[in-house]
Enzyme design. Structure first.
Site, short mmCIF file in Angstrom:
data_model
loop_
_atom_site.label_atom_id
_atom_site.label_comp_id
_atom_site.label_asym_id
_atom_site.label_seq_id
_atom_site.Cartn_x
_atom_site.Cartn_y
_atom_site.Cartn_z
N SER A 1 -13.79 -0.74 -2.47
CA SER A 1 -14.08 0.54 -1.66
C SER A 1 -13.21 0.79 -0.35
O SER A 1 -12.01 0.92 -0.57
CB SER A 1 -15.65 0.53 -1.38
OG SER A 1 -16.10 1.81 -1.18
N ASP B 1 0.83 2.33 0.72
CA ASP B 1 1.58 3.62 0.54
C ASP B 1 2.55 4.02 1.52
O ASP B 1 3.51 4.72 1.38
CB ASP B 1 0.69 4.62 0.12
CG ASP B 1 0.19 4.56 -1.52
OD1 ASP B 1 0.83 3.58 -2.25
OD2 ASP B 1 -0.44 5.37 -1.88
N LYS C 1 -13.16 0.19 -7.09
CA LYS C 1 -14.31 1.18 -6.74
C LYS C 1 -13.96 2.53 -5.74
O LYS C 1 -13.75 2.03 -4.67
CB LYS C 1 -15.57 0.33 -6.32
CG LYS C 1 -16.82 1.06 -6.37
CD LYS C 1 -17.08 2.10 -5.10
CE LYS C 1 -18.44 2.58 -5.08
NZ LYS C 1 -18.73 3.57 -4.17
#
Length: 429
Positions: free
Chosen positions: A293, A304, A318
């Site tokens: 999460s 990224d 998740k």
């Protein structure tokens, strides 16, 4: 006259077309309504049959509750129906005043799976590991159980026992762990300096409301370090705003995470605030299968945005958003309303974050079968221990220092941490 006839004809054809579209649309709406009525009739008939013929006498309200619970469970692993008891239990859990084991669980491939044990909790001390499948709770099978039911069974008064049967990869057969419940109090952020490296080690165990402030405080206290290691291993997640806030300490621009749902009202992009960034130090992030999460948002976003080297193992996967929606004053639905997407547009759900450097847990190999290697640090440590025999140091001071410092021995016992340290050294070249 010809022009008039043309426009009259055009107007007539337009009127016919509009009428046709209206008829088609009306028919579509009628078909949809008919389909819904037929479906509701089927549901009503099914409930009536169960109420009349089922082997046990079940009242109508219970049947409806079970129907709703079955619907929610079949939507996805994180949606559920909260009856009066479950709704109260959730409110108790939110307040933090409950006894438990200190694990976060989820449904993975239909099995009740440990996402991660929380540091220094009863489950952690008993040896529960991320990826463990809980087969039974107090002798009762977990097959077909919901997450809420499982959590309720494991939660209870502090100092009371609970037994869980574990299936673990690599173990030949299931085994039991007997654990004593306790109040779960977690220090969400811990900071240490890495001995002889001038690096800051930040361990984030869960994303509570204090994470960003605590991390900022530790980073500001150590402004001249050569690098920072952010350890998110076995961190089950928590508050989204804290995941965004923690990431923002390291980046000054770009989208950190995007939330997309079925309706536009659930769509939102969280962008970095240039004023919130406080460090440009080289960064490595540690992750594993227990990182879920919010941990996946932080590690994935930093990856990224080319801000960190991510080291360890693939995360849990998740990446969905749940909201609690009251049905009435005593019951509610926990419903998945959106999914998270990382800056590159990729999803976390069921995929997780893949590390830049894949490293499995274990010790750092220090010698081979045919000989041995003696490192400078090993020699230094050996000589210091010899000196201690002649001129013993103040033991109390050493014990106090150890709490704030990661020793060379701890580094060589954790190959993932050692790899993260080496990664920062490379970034500094």
């Amino acid at each position: 006259m010809k022009k008039k006839s043309f426009f009259q004809a055009f107007g007539f054809s337009t009127a016919v077309a509009i009428g046709l579209f209206a008829t088609v649309n009306l028919n579509a709406q009628t078909d949809t309504q008919t389909s819904k009525l037929e479906a509701l009739a089927k549901l009503t008939k099914t409930i009536a049959i169960v109420e009349k013929y089922y082997v046990d006498d079940i009242n109508f309200t219970t049947i409806v509750d079970k129907t709703i619970a079955g619907l929610m469970t079949n939507l996805d692993a994180h949606s559920s129906f909260l009856d009066e008891k479950a709704f109260k239990d959730m409110q108790v859990q939110t307040s933090g005043e409950f006894g438990g084991l200190g694990i976060t669980v989820g449904m993975k491939d239909g099995a009740l799976t440990v996402i991660s044990p929380i540091d220094d909790t009863p489950a952690y001390k008993a040896g529960v590991k991320a990826g463990d499948v809980i087969l039974r709770i107090d002798g009762n099978s977990t097959i077909g159980i919901t997450i809420d039911e499982a959590v309720n069974k494991m939660r209870g008064k502090p100092k009371t026992p609970v037994s869980i049967t574990i299936v673990r990869k690599g173990e030949k057969k299931p085994f039991d762990l007997n654990i004593i419940r306790d109040l779960i109090t977690v220090e969400s952020v811990q900071a240490k300096l890495i001995k002889d490296e001038n690096m800051l080690y930040l361990r984030v165990t869960t994303f509570d409301q204090h994470v960003t402030d605590k991390a900022r405080e530790f980073i500001k206290k150590n402004p001249n370090v050569k690098g920072i290691i952010l350890d998110l291993r076995n961190n089950p997640g928590g508050l989204l705003n804290q995941a965004v806030g923690l990431t923002n300490l390291f980046v000054d621009k770009g989208v950190i995470v995007t939330q997309k749902g079925r309706t536009k009202g659930e769509n939102e992009a969280y962008n970095a605030d240039p004023k919130a960034m406080i460090t440009k130090a080289p960064l490595a992030v540690l992750i594993n299968g227990g990182s879920a999460s919010a941990s996946e948002i932080v590690s994935g976003a930093l990856q990224d945005l080319k801000r960190a080297v991510v080291v360890g193992e693939n995360t849990f996967g998740k990446g969905s958003v749940q909201m609690v929606m009251p049905v009435d004053n005593t019951e509610a639905l926990r419903l998945t309303v959106a999914r998270y997407y990382l800056p590159s547009g990729r999803t976390i759900q069921a995929v997780g974050v893949k590390p830049d450097i894949l490293v499995y847990p274990g010790k750092v190999p220090s010698e081979d079968d045919n000989g041995f290697s003696l490192k400078e640090s090993d020699l230094k440590q050996h000589l210091e221990s010899e000196l201690d025999k002649i001129e013993p140091k103040n033991g109390k001071k050493e014990t106090k220092d150890d709490k704030n410092i990661i020793s060379q021995q701890q580094i060589y016992d954790d190959i993932q941490l050692k790899t993260a340290i080496d990664s920062i050294k490379i970034l500094n070249i």
